[in-house]
Design an enzyme around this catalytic site. Structure first.
Site, PDB file in Angstrom:
ATOM      1  N   ARG A   1     -41.494 -11.749  55.731  1.00  0.00           N
ATOM      2  CA  ARG A   1     -42.053 -11.412  57.044  1.00  0.00           C
ATOM      3  C   ARG A   1     -41.412 -10.104  57.505  1.00  0.00           C
ATOM      4  O   ARG A   1     -40.195 -10.033  57.696  1.00  0.00           O
ATOM      5  CB  ARG A   1     -41.774 -12.529  58.047  1.00  0.00           C
TER       6      ARG A   1
ATOM      7  N   GLU B   1     -51.102 -11.059  54.938  1.00  0.00           N
ATOM      8  CA  GLU B   1     -51.576 -11.273  56.308  1.00  0.00           C
ATOM      9  C   GLU B   1     -50.974 -10.228  57.233  1.00  0.00           C
ATOM     10  O   GLU B   1     -49.870  -9.724  56.995  1.00  0.00           O
ATOM     11  CB  GLU B   1     -51.211 -12.674  56.828  1.00  0.00           C
TER      12      GLU B   1
ATOM     13  N   LYS C   1     -57.271 -21.452  52.077  1.00  0.00           N
ATOM     14  CA  LYS C   1     -56.749 -21.651  53.425  1.00  0.00           C
ATOM     15  C   LYS C   1     -57.838 -21.382  54.457  1.00  0.00           C
ATOM     16  O   LYS C   1     -58.756 -20.580  54.215  1.00  0.00           O
ATOM     17  CB  LYS C   1     -55.535 -20.755  53.685  1.00  0.00           C
TER      18      LYS C   1
ATOM     19  N   LYS D   1     -56.150 -12.885  58.881  1.00  0.00           N
ATOM     20  CA  LYS D   1     -56.485 -12.870  57.456  1.00  0.00           C
ATOM     21  C   LYS D   1     -57.657 -11.937  57.158  1.00  0.00           C
ATOM     22  O   LYS D   1     -58.037 -11.771  55.997  1.00  0.00           O
ATOM     23  CB  LYS D   1     -56.784 -14.293  56.992  1.00  0.00           C
TER      24      LYS D   1
ATOM     25  N   ARG E   1     -38.835 -15.788  53.770  1.00  0.00           N
ATOM     26  CA  ARG E   1     -39.078 -17.205  54.011  1.00  0.00           C
ATOM     27  C   ARG E   1     -39.315 -17.866  52.653  1.00  0.00           C
ATOM     28  O   ARG E   1     -40.329 -17.632  52.009  1.00  0.00           O
ATOM     29  CB  ARG E   1     -40.278 -17.388  54.940  1.00  0.00           C
TER      30      ARG E   1
ATOM     31  N   ASP F   1     -47.047 -10.285  56.379  1.00  0.00           N
ATOM     32  CA  ASP F   1     -46.537 -11.126  55.303  1.00  0.00           C
ATOM     33  C   ASP F   1     -46.752 -10.425  53.972  1.00  0.00           C
ATOM     34  O   ASP F   1     -47.871  -9.973  53.673  1.00  0.00           O
ATOM     35  CB  ASP F   1     -47.243 -12.483  55.301  1.00  0.00           C
TER      36      ASP F   1
ATOM     37  N   ASN G   1     -50.188 -10.388  61.197  1.00  0.00           N
ATOM     38  CA  ASN G   1     -50.160 -11.337  62.311  1.00  0.00           C
ATOM     39  C   ASN G   1     -50.005 -10.603  63.636  1.00  0.00           C
ATOM     40  O   ASN G   1     -49.001  -9.917  63.864  1.00  0.00           O
ATOM     41  CB  ASN G   1     -48.986 -12.317  62.112  1.00  0.00           C
TER      42      ASN G   1
ATOM     43  N   ARG H   1     -46.175 -23.408  50.590  1.00  0.00           N
ATOM     44  CA  ARG H   1     -46.055 -22.849  51.931  1.00  0.00           C
ATOM     45  C   ARG H   1     -44.598 -22.523  52.243  1.00  0.00           C
ATOM     46  O   ARG H   1     -43.709 -23.342  52.032  1.00  0.00           O
ATOM     47  CB  ARG H   1     -46.609 -23.830  52.968  1.00  0.00           C
TER      48      ARG H   1
END
Length: 318
Positions: A210, A280, A160, A125, A224, A272, A282, A232
């Site tokens: 994603r 984000e 978060k 993040k 997603r 993301d 990842n 979420r």
């Protein structure tokens, strides 16, 4: 032939139909590589050499009987293997950070994917903040005054934990929600880490995309979609995977961040994207490869091993 060690959570417990590490390990096996798995807690540094206790595995796509183990061995990670996949799941805590320090002692002689120093320097993040103009309004802080001010200015927000993963601890706060102060206090009881507060993106109702990148290049995406009324969209907390195409904006985002990922040795990355915004990057153990293969036929694990093979190929005599 590459010799491969995979640092991961227990392989006997993975879902063989959704776990990306299982797909990566199966592809390694299919290429004829010997594969070992080990727990990062067995890493041991002595006299400048890094060892672990590992078990060789034989894998098969047979739910409930997908792995067989050979006898445990002590591996010298600078001599006995060519590639280490660092794939254990967060939390990105001091134990995780310490594992990156240990793996750094053998990289790049033994290629660690992703580069452990860069994983340590790229919390998921935080790395996005290096790309202004691609992200929604975001604040990272432990300061209740700063967090409250951001909430006042932006109204509908998402809160978060900075080093959370998998959607854990993600909360939506509307403009008139009085609970921010209490949530900050609850977080502080169990952690000294900052919080992330971000302007809420209504487009999340249509999905959190994603996108997988291999060596800085986008190879495909899945969508997603959160459950009705949920914020979420992570798959293991009720989100549903669906096929999706890359948009022009997605490709613009990937083109902006791809060179940085490549330069940093971040070979296998999942980003993301909600609507038009990067949320984000990842780099620890990104997922989505099995769903991508199922929807499109694109095998991100095979593409990853293609890149690794080129990086491990002997240099031509000159």
């Amino acid at each position: 032939m590459l010799r491969v060690a995979i640092q991961m959570d227990p392989i006997e417990a993975v879902n063989i139909d959704s776990d990306t590490t299982f797909l990566q390990a199966m592809e390694a096996q299919n290429r004829g590589y010997p594969v070992w798995v080990y727990d990062f807690r067995t890493l041991a540094l002595e006299d400048g050499k890094l060892f672990c206790r590992a078990r060789p595995v034989t894998l098969r796509r047979n739910a409930g009987d997908h792995v067989s183990f050979g006898d445990e061995v002590k591996l010298d990670l600078s001599q006995d293997v060519d590639v280490i996949l660092m794939r254990q799941d967060p939390p990105f805590d001091m134990a995780y950070v310490t594992a990156t320090y240990l793996l750094e002692t053998v990289h790049p002689k033994t290629l660690v994917v992703n580069d452990p120093a860069e994983v340590r320097s790229a919390p998921e993040k935080l790395l996005v903040t290096r790309f202004p103009g691609l992200t929604p309004p975001t604040l990272i802080s432990s300061d209740p005054v700063a967090l409250t001010d951001f909430h006042r200015r932006h109204g509908d927000v998402v809160l978060k934990p900075l080093h959370g993963a998998g959607g854990s601890g993600v909360v939506r706060l509307k403009a008139d929600d009085p609970n921010l102060e209490a949530l900050i206090e609850i977080h502080a009881v169990g952690s000294r880490d900052p919080l992330v507060i971000q302007k809420f993106l209504p487009a999340v109702s249509k999905g959190d995309k994603r996108i997988l990148l291999v060596d800085g290049e986008p190879v495909g995406a899945i969508n997603r979609v959160p459950a009705e009324g949920a914020v979420r969209s992570n798959l293991h907390v009720g989100g549903t995977a669906a096929p999706v195409e890359l948009t022009e904006r997605d490709r613009e985002i990937c083109a902006a961040i791809g060179p940085t990922l490549r330069e940093r040795g971040l070979i296998f990355v999942g980003i993301d994207v909600i609507g038009d915004w990067l949320t984000e990057i990842n780099v620890t153990s990104p997922t989505g490869a099995q769903q991508l293969k199922r929807f499109t036929g694109v095998d991100a694990a095979a593409l990853m091993w293609d890149v690794i093979e080129k990086k491990r190929a002997p240099s031509p005599a000159g």
